[in-house]
Motif scaffolding. Structure first.
Motif, mmCIF file in Angstrom:
data_model
loop_
_atom_site.group_PDB
_atom_site.id
_atom_site.type_symbol
_atom_site.label_atom_id
_atom_site.label_comp_id
_atom_site.label_asym_id
_atom_site.label_seq_id
_atom_site.Cartn_x
_atom_site.Cartn_y
_atom_site.Cartn_z
ATOM 1 N N UNK A 87 0.797 -1.214 0.000
ATOM 2 C CA UNK A 87 0.000 0.000 0.000
ATOM 3 C C UNK A 87 0.828 1.263 0.000
ATOM 4 N N UNK A 111 -2.545 5.036 -9.503
ATOM 5 C CA UNK A 111 -3.933 5.332 -9.143
ATOM 6 C C UNK A 111 -4.771 5.337 -10.409
ATOM 7 N N UNK A 112 -6.068 5.149 -10.238
ATOM 8 C CA UNK A 112 -6.959 5.172 -11.397
ATOM 9 C C UNK A 112 -8.232 5.904 -10.993
ATOM 10 N N UNK A 114 -11.430 5.957 -9.635
ATOM 11 C CA UNK A 114 -12.233 4.998 -8.885
ATOM 12 C C UNK A 114 -13.710 5.345 -8.964
ATOM 13 N N UNK A 115 -14.032 6.634 -9.176
ATOM 14 C CA UNK A 115 -15.438 7.022 -9.209
ATOM 15 C C UNK A 115 -16.011 7.047 -10.609
ATOM 16 N N UNK A 128 -12.062 0.896 8.216
ATOM 17 C CA UNK A 128 -13.428 0.817 7.751
ATOM 18 C C UNK A 128 -14.278 1.975 8.219
ATOM 19 N N UNK A 138 -13.335 -8.551 3.429
ATOM 20 C CA UNK A 138 -12.284 -9.454 2.955
ATOM 21 C C UNK A 138 -10.906 -9.151 3.527
ATOM 22 N N UNK A 174 -0.091 -8.859 0.965
ATOM 23 C CA UNK A 174 -0.427 -7.436 0.994
ATOM 24 C C UNK A 174 -1.908 -7.280 0.728
ATOM 25 N N UNK A 175 -2.437 -6.108 1.063
ATOM 26 C CA UNK A 175 -3.853 -5.880 0.785
ATOM 27 C C UNK A 175 -4.024 -4.506 0.177
ATOM 28 N N UNK A 176 -5.155 -4.352 -0.509
ATOM 29 C CA UNK A 176 -5.450 -3.086 -1.155
ATOM 30 C C UNK A 176 -6.672 -2.474 -0.500
ATOM 31 N N UNK A 177 -6.713 -1.152 -0.486
ATOM 32 C CA UNK A 177 -7.819 -0.469 0.196
ATOM 33 C C UNK A 177 -8.796 0.174 -0.781
ATOM 34 N N UNK A 178 -8.688 -0.161 -2.063
ATOM 35 C CA UNK A 178 -9.515 0.572 -3.043
ATOM 36 C C UNK A 178 -11.002 0.360 -2.805
ATOM 37 N N UNK A 179 -11.381 -0.891 -2.484
ATOM 38 C CA UNK A 179 -12.807 -1.122 -2.330
ATOM 39 C C UNK A 179 -13.354 -0.434 -1.089
ATOM 40 N N UNK A 192 -12.314 2.500 -0.034
ATOM 41 C CA UNK A 192 -12.515 3.901 -0.403
ATOM 42 C C UNK A 192 -13.812 4.048 -1.180
ATOM 43 N N UNK A 193 -14.029 3.130 -2.109
ATOM 44 C CA UNK A 193 -15.239 3.219 -2.923
ATOM 45 C C UNK A 193 -16.477 3.071 -2.053
ATOM 46 N N UNK A 233 -2.224 5.470 6.125
ATOM 47 C CA UNK A 233 -2.394 4.485 5.047
ATOM 48 C C UNK A 233 -3.686 4.753 4.301
ATOM 49 N N UNK A 240 -3.545 8.233 2.444
ATOM 50 C CA UNK A 240 -2.730 8.337 1.227
ATOM 51 C C UNK A 240 -3.481 7.735 0.046
ATOM 52 N N UNK A 241 -4.155 6.625 0.298
ATOM 53 C CA UNK A 241 -4.936 6.036 -0.792
ATOM 54 C C UNK A 241 -6.002 7.022 -1.270
ATOM 55 N N UNK A 242 -6.720 7.590 -0.310
ATOM 56 C CA UNK A 242 -7.791 8.524 -0.661
ATOM 57 C C UNK A 242 -7.258 9.716 -1.426
ATOM 58 N N UNK A 299 -6.332 8.980 -5.086
ATOM 59 C CA UNK A 299 -7.465 8.931 -6.013
ATOM 60 C C UNK A 299 -8.040 10.310 -6.278
#
Lengths: 465, 548
Positions: free
Chosen positions: A182, A189-190, A192-193, B41, B77, B113-118, B120-121, B225, B228-230, B233
Motif C-alpha cells: 500500500x 492510481x486510477x 475509482x469514481x 473501515x 475481505x 499485501x492488501x489493497x484499500x480501493x474497495x 474507499x469506494x 495508510x 494516502x490512498x484517498x 485517487x
C-alpha cells in the motif's frame, strides 16, 4: 659402422695414441703362441675383441653432449672463454636515453638470467611422457565424434540441444510484495469514481459466493462529531499578532491556569491542618497528666456533679404507663374521623365551586408552568447541542485537552526567521482525532514486569557492610 | 412457566452494544489488528445513553461498539488478509530461528499485501463525499512528509506522502484555488476552494520536531495508510478535471487546457446573478494578483511555502541554485521586481527591485490586493499579521490595520476621517439595522452643516446691521447633484422612523432592549479603540523620548 670407423680414425689421429700395428711387431713371438680365433661371426667377435677404449671415448663424447650441449671442440671460442681486460673505462659518452621505452626495449631484448639458467643446455631431449597421451577409449570417442558430425551434417539435432533451445530465458521476478504494498511510493492510481460497476453474473450467485461486497449500513456514513476536521487557531496565535487578539489569547490561557491553581488550592485547603492543633510538648504533657493532678479543681467539680443528678431524676418521672382504650373512646374516635372526612369533602366541593371565580389566577399559574417547562426544554436542548460538540467518554480514560499554544509577549519573534514553533502538530492531530470521537483516548502502555526485581549486594559490598 | 419470564439485559439497548473485547473475539483478531480494521473501515465506538443498562448493571468504563457495525465487519475481505499476515509472521520467525535463509527470502518475496480501493469506494461513493473529508487527509500527509527518514515508520510511506503533497500543491497552483493563508505559531494554515468546497489544511514548519512519546504511532500510521490512498485517487480525479497528465513528471506539469470551475446557475433572481458575477470578477482579478511580478527568495526565508503561494497567484519565483533544484534565474537577473529577504540588512542592493520581508506576500494574499511595500522594508517593524479566518460581524472591534487594508481595497488612501466614515457606511450598508447609524452620521453631518450655515448667517446679519454692504451676489445656481442612493437611504430611514413611532408600548420596550444589547458591542469596540489609541500615543511618546 661408418660412425665407428670415423671415430677410430679420429682416435688414431690423436697424438700420444699407440698404434696397434707397431705394438704387434715387437711382441710377435708371444702373440703367435696365441690360439687363432675366428672373429667373423658376431658371437666370436664380441667374445674376443676389446673395445673398452672406444667405449671410454664414446662415453666421454656422450657425457659432453649431455652436460654441455655438444662437443666442446666444436664450440666457438667466445662461448668458452672471454678476454679479461680489466674494468671497462666509462669515458665513453653514454647516449642520452631520451625515450624510456627505448631503454626498456634494450633491457627487454636481453633475456633474464634465471630463464637462461633454467634452460636445458644438453643435446639430449627430455623424455616424452607416454602416459599423458594415452586414452583407454580413444577409439570409442573418435567414433562417437564422427557419428555426431555425420548427423549434424544431415541436420538432426540431439535431444539435449533441443531442450536447451526450448528453455525460455528466466525473467527476474520483481518483488511482488514491494510493488503491491500500500505504501509503495510509485503506486498507480486510477479513476475509482468514474467506472460503472458491471454485474457480470447473477446477483444471487455473486452474493452466495461472496464476490459481491456487502452494502454498508447508512448509519456508518454519519460523522461522529460536528466539529470540523481542522480548527484554526485564534487570531492571537499569529506569529506577529495584533495587540488585542494576543491579549485575549493570553487571557484564555491565564484563565486555564487560574482554574488549575484553584483546584490545587482547594485540595490543599481540604487537607490543611491548623497549626494550633498540632501536638506540642506542652499539650502532650498535659494530656498525660490529666486526672492525676487533684489540688485546685476538686471544689469546682463538686457542685457541677450535683446539678447533673437532679436533671436525671426529672427525666425518669415523665414516662407514663399506657392504659387500654375504652369503647366510648373508640366510638368517639370514629365519629371524629367521620366528621373529619365530611369536612374535607365539603371543603373539596366548595373549592371546586370557587374555582370558577379563580379562573384568571388559574390561567396565569398554568401559563407560568408552561413557560417553565418551555424554558427547561430549551435549556436541555442547548445543553444537548453543547454536548454534541464535546468529546464523548469512550473507554477507560477521559479526554485530556492539550495545552493551549500561546507565546508570551517576550517570546514573540518579530520576524519569520526567528520564529520558534510552539506545540507539536502530531500531538495536535492525535488529540483532534480523539476529540472528534474517532478513536478512544489512549495513554502509553506501562512496562509491567512479570517477576519482581531482586536486589542482591555484591560480594565486595557485603564484606564492607 | 419459568422459561417465559422476562430476564434483565436481554433486550433493548443492552443487546445493541457490544464491548471491545467481545467484538475482538468475535472477529478472531488481535487488538492492534482490530483497531486497524476499525480505523480503515470507519467504525467508531459509541457512548450509549444509559451506560448502566448496556453494561449490565455495572458502571465500569468500557468501550462499546454497535453490534450491527461489528456484524458488518465480519464480511470484510481484509480480515482474511490480516490473518494471513499473522501466519506469515509466524513462519518468518521460524525460518529465522532455524537460519533457513532461502526460506526467509522466499517468504519475504511472497509477503501478503492488501489493497484499500474497495474500502474507499464504499466509504466515499461519490467524489464530493471524498472532497469533504480531504482536510484530515491533507493534514496527515503533510505531517508525515516532514518526518525524518530514520526508519521508525516506513520510509516508503514518507516518500509516498511527499509525492502526494507535491501533487496536491501543483494542482492548487494550476487551478489557482488558494484563498487564504495564515502563519501561526503552530504552523501555516492554508485554505483553498476546490469545486465549491472550502478546504483548510495545516502545514507544519520544516524545522520543528521533537516527537512526543504519548502519541500512538501505529494508529497514526494506519490513518495515513487510508488517507494516502484517498488522496491519491482524489488527485487523479482533480488532475483529470483540469485535463492534466497524471502522474506528473517531476515537478513540471504539462498544462494542456486550463478550465475554471464554474458554478451551476439554478433559478435565481437577476440581483443574485449580478452579485455572483461581481464575485466571479473579483475572484478572477484575485487569481492574477502577482501576475507580471518576478520574485527572488533569499536563503533564510521558507522557500516552499513562499514559492507555493507566489505561484498560486501567477508570479514567477526563483531562488539560489545551491539551495535546491529547480531555480530558474539567479540573483543577478535585472528583471527581478521583488526580493524577499528576512535579514536586518543586506549588502548589495540593486536599484530596480524592492527588498521586502516575507509577510508582505501573505498579507497581500489575504487582503486580495497588492499592499504598499513601504511597511515591509528591511528593518521596519512589521504591521501585525491578521488572521483571515476571522470574520468580523457588525459592531465588533476592527483593528486599525484591518481598516487600513479595507480602505486600500476600496482604492482610497488611508488615515482620513471622512474615508473612515465612508468605510463604515459601506461596511454596514447591507444590514438594515445599521442604517440607524448611517442616519446618525447623516444627521451629524447635517447638523454640522446647519451649524456652519447658521454661523454664516449670523455673520451676515451682523455685517448688515453694521451697514456694510454684503458681499453677497446673485450667482447662477449650481445644480445640486442628488445622490440617488443616498436619497433612497434617506427614504428608508424615514420609513423606519415612522414605523418605530407607531409601535405599541410593549413592543417599543422590547425593541429598545434589543438595540441596547446591540449597541453594547459597539460601545465595547469604542472602548477598545480608545485603549488602542492611548497605547499608540504612549508608544509615540516613548519613541520621541528615546530620540531625545
Amino acid at each position: 659402422m661408418a660412425a665407428a670407423r670415423r671415430l677410430k680414425r679420429v682416435v688414431a689421429s690423436q697424438p700420444g695414441f699407440l698404434n696397434l700395428k707397431s705394438s704387434s711387431d715387437s711382441t710377435e713371438s708371444l702373440s703367435s703362441r696365441r690360439k687363432r680365433v675366428n672373429k667373423n661371426k658376431k658371437k666370436n667377435w664380441n667374445k674376443h675383441s676389446d673395445i673398452n677404449d672406444v667405449e671410454d671415448f664414446l662415453d666421454d663424447v656422450r657425457h659432453q653432449e649431455r652436460t654441455t650441449g655438444g662437443l666442446l671442440s666444436e664450440k666457438s671460442d667466445d662461448s668458452l672463454f672471454f678476454l679479461d681486460v680489466g674494468q671497462p673505462k666509462k669515458a665513453e659518452p653514454k647516449e642520452a636515453e631520451s625515450v624510456e621505452g627505448k631503454k626498456r626495449k634494450g633491457k627487454q631484448s636481453r633475456p633474464l638470467r634465471i630463464d637462461l639458467i633454467l634452460q636445458h643446455d644438453s643435446l639430449v631431449p627430455p623424455p616424452k611422457d607416454v602416459l599423458a597421451y594415452q586414452q583407454p577409449n580413444a577409439k570409442k570417442l573418435r567414433r562417437i565424434a564422427q557419428k555426431a558430425e555425420q548427423l549434424a551434417a544431415k541436420g538432426v539435432v540431439p535431444r539435449r540441444q533441443k531442450q536447451l533451445l526450448n528453455r525460455r530465458p528466466v525473467d527476474k521476478k520483481v518483488k511482488a510484495a514491494v510493488t503491491e504494498a500500500n505504501n509503495n511510493p510509485d503506486r498507480e492510481y486510477y479513476d475509482i469514481w468514474g467506472q460503472e460497476t458491471k454485474d457480470s453474473a447473477d446477483p444471487w450467485y455473486l452474493q452466495q459466493t461472496r464476490k459481491k461486497l456487502v452494502k454498508r449500513p447508512e448509519k456508518l456514513n454519519e460523522k461522529p462529531s460536528v466539529l470540523p476536521a481542522v480548527e484554526v487557531i485564534a487570531p492571537g496565535g499569529s506569529y506577529n499578532p495584533d495587540f488585542f487578539s494576543h491579549q485575549a489569547l493570553l487571557q484564555e490561557a491565564h484563565e486555564v491556569e487560574v482554574k488549575k491553581q484553584k483546584e490545587e488550592d482547594k485540595i490543599e485547603r481540604q487537607l490543611a491542618v491548623n497549626k494550633e492543633d498540632t501536638a506540642t510538648e506542652e499539650t502532650k504533657l498535659r494530656e498525660q497528666v490529666e486526672g492525676l493532678v487533684e489540688e485546685e479543681n476538686e471544689e469546682e467539680t463538686a457542685p457541677n456533679e450535683e446539678e447533673e443528678e437532679e436533671e436525671e431524676d426529672v427525666a425518669v418521672g415523665a414516662i407514663a404507663v399506657a392504659e387500654k382504650k375504652t369503647e366510648r373512646q373508640r366510638k368517639r374516635e370514629k365519629a371524629e374521623k367521620i366528621k373529619e372526612q365530611q369536612r374535607l369533602a365539603d371543603r373539596q366541593l366548595t373549592d371546586q365551586r370557587q374555582q370558577l371565580f379563580q379562573l384568571r389566577s388559574i390561567k396565569t399559574s398554568i401559563k407560568q408552568q408552561e413557560q417553565k417547562t418551555k424554558d427547561k426544554q430549551k435549556q436541555r436542548k442547548v445543553k444537548q447541542e453543547a454536548q454534541k460538540a464535546q468529546p464523548r467518554r469512550l473507554g477507560r480514560l477521559k479526554f485530556q485537552p492539550q495545552d493551549m499554544e500561546v507565546q508570551l509577549s517576550d517570546e514573540l519573534a518579530g520576524s519569520l526567521r526567528r520564529l520558534k514553533p510552539e506545540g507539536s502538530i502530531l500531538k495536535d492531530r492525535f488529540k483532534s482525532l480523539q476529540k472528534r470521537n474517532l478513536i478512544e483516548p489512549r495513554e502509553r502502555a506501562k512496562f509491567k514486569r512479570r517477576h519482581k526485581v531482586k536486589y542482591v549486594e555484591k560480594r565486595a559490598f557485603r564484606e564492607i557492610t | 412457566m419459568g422459561g417465559l419470564q422476562k430476564k434483565k439485559f436481554e433486550r433493548g439497548s443492552a443487546t445493541n452494544y457490544i464491548t471491545r473485547n467481545k467484538a475482538r473475539k468475535k472477529l478472531q483478531l488481535s487488538l492492534p489488528d482490530f483497531r486497524r480494521l476499525c480505523i480503515l473501515k470507519g467504525i467508531y465506538p459509541h457512548e450509549p445513553k444509559h451506560k448502566k443498562k448496556v453494561n449490565k448493571g455495572s458502571t465500569a468504563p468500557r468501550t462499546f461498539y454497535l453490534v450491527k457495525d461489528i456484524r458488518f465487519l465480519l464480511h470484510e475481505p481484509i480480515v482474511g488478509k490480516f490473518r494471513d499476515y499473522k501466519v506469515f509472521v509466524r513462519k518468518l520467525k521460524k525460518a529465522y530461528g532455524k537460519t533457513e535463509w532461502s526460506a526467509v527470502e522466499r517468504l519475504r518475496e511472497n509477503k501478503p499485501t492488501y489493497k484499500l480501493d474497495h474500502i474507499i469506494k464504499e466509504r466515499y461513493p461519490s467524489f464530493i463525499d471524498a472532497l469533504r473529508d480531504i482536510d484530515d487527509a491533507l493534514c496527515m500527509c503533510f505531517l508525515f512528509s516532514t518526518f525524518a527518514r530514520t526508519g521508525k515508520c516506513h520510509v516508503q510511506t514518507i516518500q509516498l506522502c511527499r509525492r502526494l503533497t507535491v501533487e496536491w500543491m501543483n494542482y492548487v497552483i494550476a487551478a489557482r484555488a488558494l484563498r487564504k493563508v495564515f502563519i501561526s505559531i503552530k504552523g501555516i494554515y492554508y485554505q483553498a476552494e476546490v469545486m465549491g468546497q472550502p478546504i483548510t489544511w495545516l502545514v507544519p514548519y520544516q524545522f520543528s520536531h521533537d516527537h512526543p512519546t504519548d502519541v500512538d504511532y501505529r494508529v497514526m500510521a494506519t490513518f495515513t495508510e487510508l488517507y494516502t490512498t484517498l488522496l491519491g485517487f482524489i488527485n487523479f480525479r482533480l488532475y483529470h478535471s483540469l485535463n492534466l497528465l497524471y502522474p506528473p513528471k517531476a515537478i513540471v506539469v504539462t498544462v494542456l487546457h486550463l478550465m475554471f470551475s464554474f458554478n451551476a446557475f439554478l433559478q435565481e433572481d437577476m440581483e443574485k446573478m449580478e452579485a455572483r458575477e461581481k464575485e466571479q470578477k473579483q475572484q478572477e482579478a484575485q487569481k492574477k494578483l502577482f501576475e507580471g511580478l518576478k520574485f527572488f527568495l533569499n536563503r533564510e526565508v521558507p522557500r516552499e511555502s513562499l514559492a507555493f503561494v507566489i505561484r498560486c497567484f501567477g508570479g514567477e519565483v526563483s531562488w539560489d541554485k545551491s539551495v535546491c533544484i529547480g531555480s530558474t534565474y539567479e540573483v543577478t537577473d535585472e528583471t527581478i521586481t521583488h526580493q524577499i529577504v528576512d535579514r536586518p540588512n543586506i549588502d548589495q542592493q540593486y536599484i530596480n527591485r524592492y527588498y521586502i520581508q516575507p509577510q508582505w506576500v501573505y498579507d497581500c494574499v489575504n487582503a486580495k490586493i497588492i499592499l504598499p511595500v513601504e511597511d515591509y522594508f528591511l528593518g521596519v517593524t512589521l504591521p501585525p499579521h491578521l488572521s483571515p479566518f476571522v470574520e468580523e460581524k457588525e459592531g465588533d472591534y476592527v483593528p486599525p490595520e484591518k481598516m487600513k487594508i479595507m480602505a486600500l481595497q476600496r482604492g482610497e488612501k488611508p488615515a482620513n476621517e471622512e474615508e473612515e466614515e465612508g468605510e463604515e457606511e459601506e461596511e454596514e450598508g447591507e444590514d438594515e439595522e445599521e442604517e440607524e447609524d448611517d442616519d446618525n452620521d447623516d444627521d451629524e453631518e447635517d447638523d454640522e452643516e446647519e451649524e456652519a450655515e447658521e454661523k454664516n448667517l449670523k455673520k451676515m446679519e451682523e455685517q448688515r446691521s453694521q451697514g456694510k454692504s454684503l458681499q453677497v451676489k446673485v450667482t447662477p445656481g449650481k445644480v445640486k447633484v442628488e445622490n440617488p442612493a443616498r436619497l433612497e437611504q434617506e427614504e428608508k430611514a424615514e420609513e423606519k422612523r415612522l414605523a418605530i413611532m407607531m409601535m405599541k408600548k410593549k413592543e417599543k420596550y422590547l425593541y429598545d432592549k434589543i438595540m441596547f444589547g446591540k449597541k453594547r458591542k459597539t460601545r465595547e469596540a469604542n472602548k477598545l479603540a480608545a485603549k488602542r489609541k492611548a497605547y499608540d500615543d504612549a508608544e509615540k511618546a516613548k519613541k520621541k523620548k528615546a530620540r531625545k
